[in-house]
Design an enzyme around this catalytic site. Sequence first.
Site, mmCIF file in Angstrom:
data_model
loop_
_atom_site.group_PDB
_atom_site.id
_atom_site.type_symbol
_atom_site.label_atom_id
_atom_site.label_comp_id
_atom_site.label_asym_id
_atom_site.label_seq_id
_atom_site.Cartn_x
_atom_site.Cartn_y
_atom_site.Cartn_z
ATOM 1 N N GLU A 96 -5.156 -0.482 -8.539
ATOM 2 C CA GLU A 96 -4.040 0.473 -8.841
ATOM 3 C C GLU A 96 -2.928 -0.303 -9.262
ATOM 4 O O GLU A 96 -2.318 -1.108 -8.586
ATOM 5 C CB GLU A 96 -3.475 1.440 -7.558
ATOM 6 N N HIS B 85 -2.275 -3.143 -6.417
ATOM 7 C CA HIS B 85 -2.789 -2.625 -5.256
ATOM 8 C C HIS B 85 -4.243 -2.828 -5.232
ATOM 9 O O HIS B 85 -4.886 -1.982 -5.605
ATOM 10 C CB HIS B 85 -2.321 -1.150 -5.036
ATOM 11 N N SER C 90 0.872 -1.260 -0.043
ATOM 12 C CA SER C 90 -0.211 -0.023 0.219
ATOM 13 C C SER C 90 0.800 1.162 -0.097
ATOM 14 O O SER C 90 0.344 2.455 -0.324
ATOM 15 C CB SER C 90 -1.021 0.009 1.266
#
Length: 412
Positions: free
Chosen positions: A173, A161, A140
Amino acid sequence: MDSDVTEAGQQPTHRRSEDDEGIFATVAVIGAGAMGSGIAQVAAGAGHRVVLADPVIGVAADARERISSSLDRLVGKGRLSRADADATLGRLVASESIHTLPECGLVIEAVPEDLRIKRLLFADLSERQPANTVLATNTSSIDIDAIARDVIDPERVLGLHFFNPPPVMELVEVVHGELTSPAYVEHVTALMRAWGKTPVRCASTPGFIVNRVARPFYGEAQRLVEAGVADPATVDWVLRERGGFPMGPFELTDFIGQDVNLAVGTSVWEQTDRDERYAPTDFQRRLVEAGTLGRKTGSGVYTYAADGTVEGAEPDLALAERLVGGPVATDPLARTLAMLVNEAVDLVHRGEASAEDVDIAMRLGVRYPRGPIEWGREIGFDVVAAQIAELDAAFPGGRYRPSPALSDGSLA
Ligand SMILES: NC(=O)c1ccc[n+]([C@@H]2O[C@H](COP(=O)([O-])OP(=O)(O)OC[C@H]3O[C@@H](n4cnc5c(N)ncnc54)[C@H](O)[C@@H]3O)[C@@H](O)[C@H]2O)c1
């Protein structure tokens, strides 16, 4: 890996060719915790053979059991056929060895958020897996290039992500480092679409898109309460009822955990060389130091009854009406929106993500009612620029620094 660009120079949509099937047929997921087990379920559901590996004895097997129960629940609700559930589970193998994986097209790592652990793991994977195996991290917050530092062929390292829980959350992501090859980014973006996800692309910048752009949603609210402008319930009411956000910043951070939210904010602040824009507040530090972490400890900003309801926190609606539409420094909605827009346009201005992807990411990742760039267009970037200037005059020090993109016309 071949680029997807045709001779005509057009970008074709991704084809799941035989070659792709071969490359991506087997996926390994390392770390069978909250995220890894969810990602494994998604990958197996999309038709891959999946090895879910965790070095702690029994953890991967337990995760497979949990996936089995979750598939059963979907069958019970009529959202998955029994045959598909059985086939998904049949493709998923649990393993206690992270060193003896089959050759994979893609390995996704979801081990604890610790650079040392991830770096060692990636170095090891790069020696054992074929040179074109994509090595993805679900980090993250850690820089992709730092994770890839000891990897052979680091152009195949990227971030994937996922959001929690991966089977439910649509957004992924796709994060590229300095060394990541655009061809791998293309292929993995197309693969995420084939998995039913909505991928957005961004550079390996602190917090990526969602965790970066969302910072002021929490920080501005905390500063308003610290300054005594309004109480948390009133600020939450304004953001929810007038802004259309699904939750106000205080109820949301109580839900996430004040410690988790502070850790993300602190990580972005540290990685931006302690940029004032991301400085954590004493308000939140005090909550964490006191162990009042939110719903999980029974109290945070609010106090919760045994049944989960909030005790004794009524918004002051007369105050809310006075603040909204007043000076930006004391208007919870205008101040928050101005800073969200500023943060979003700055990310685009630096070339770290496209305006479209930023808006998609904030709508899907944190369920904002509108993307911040779209919101900025509606408010007017010139209006936002004037609001940021007003905030800067009221609170000098660099936090309220207007992005050049607010006034250069590039996003109009
Ligand atoms: N939890 C979230 O909401 C969330 C969301 C997005 C991304 N992430 C990221 O995903 C990653 C995993 O998070 P999580 O919440 O699933 O953690 P978790 O603690 O639930 O799971 C981590 C798993 O890794 C295993 N593990 C421990 N040491 C290991 C090692 N040396 N090698 C391999 N496996 C090891 C553990 O046994 C555990 O099962 C982290 O990088 C985190 O930042 C988490």
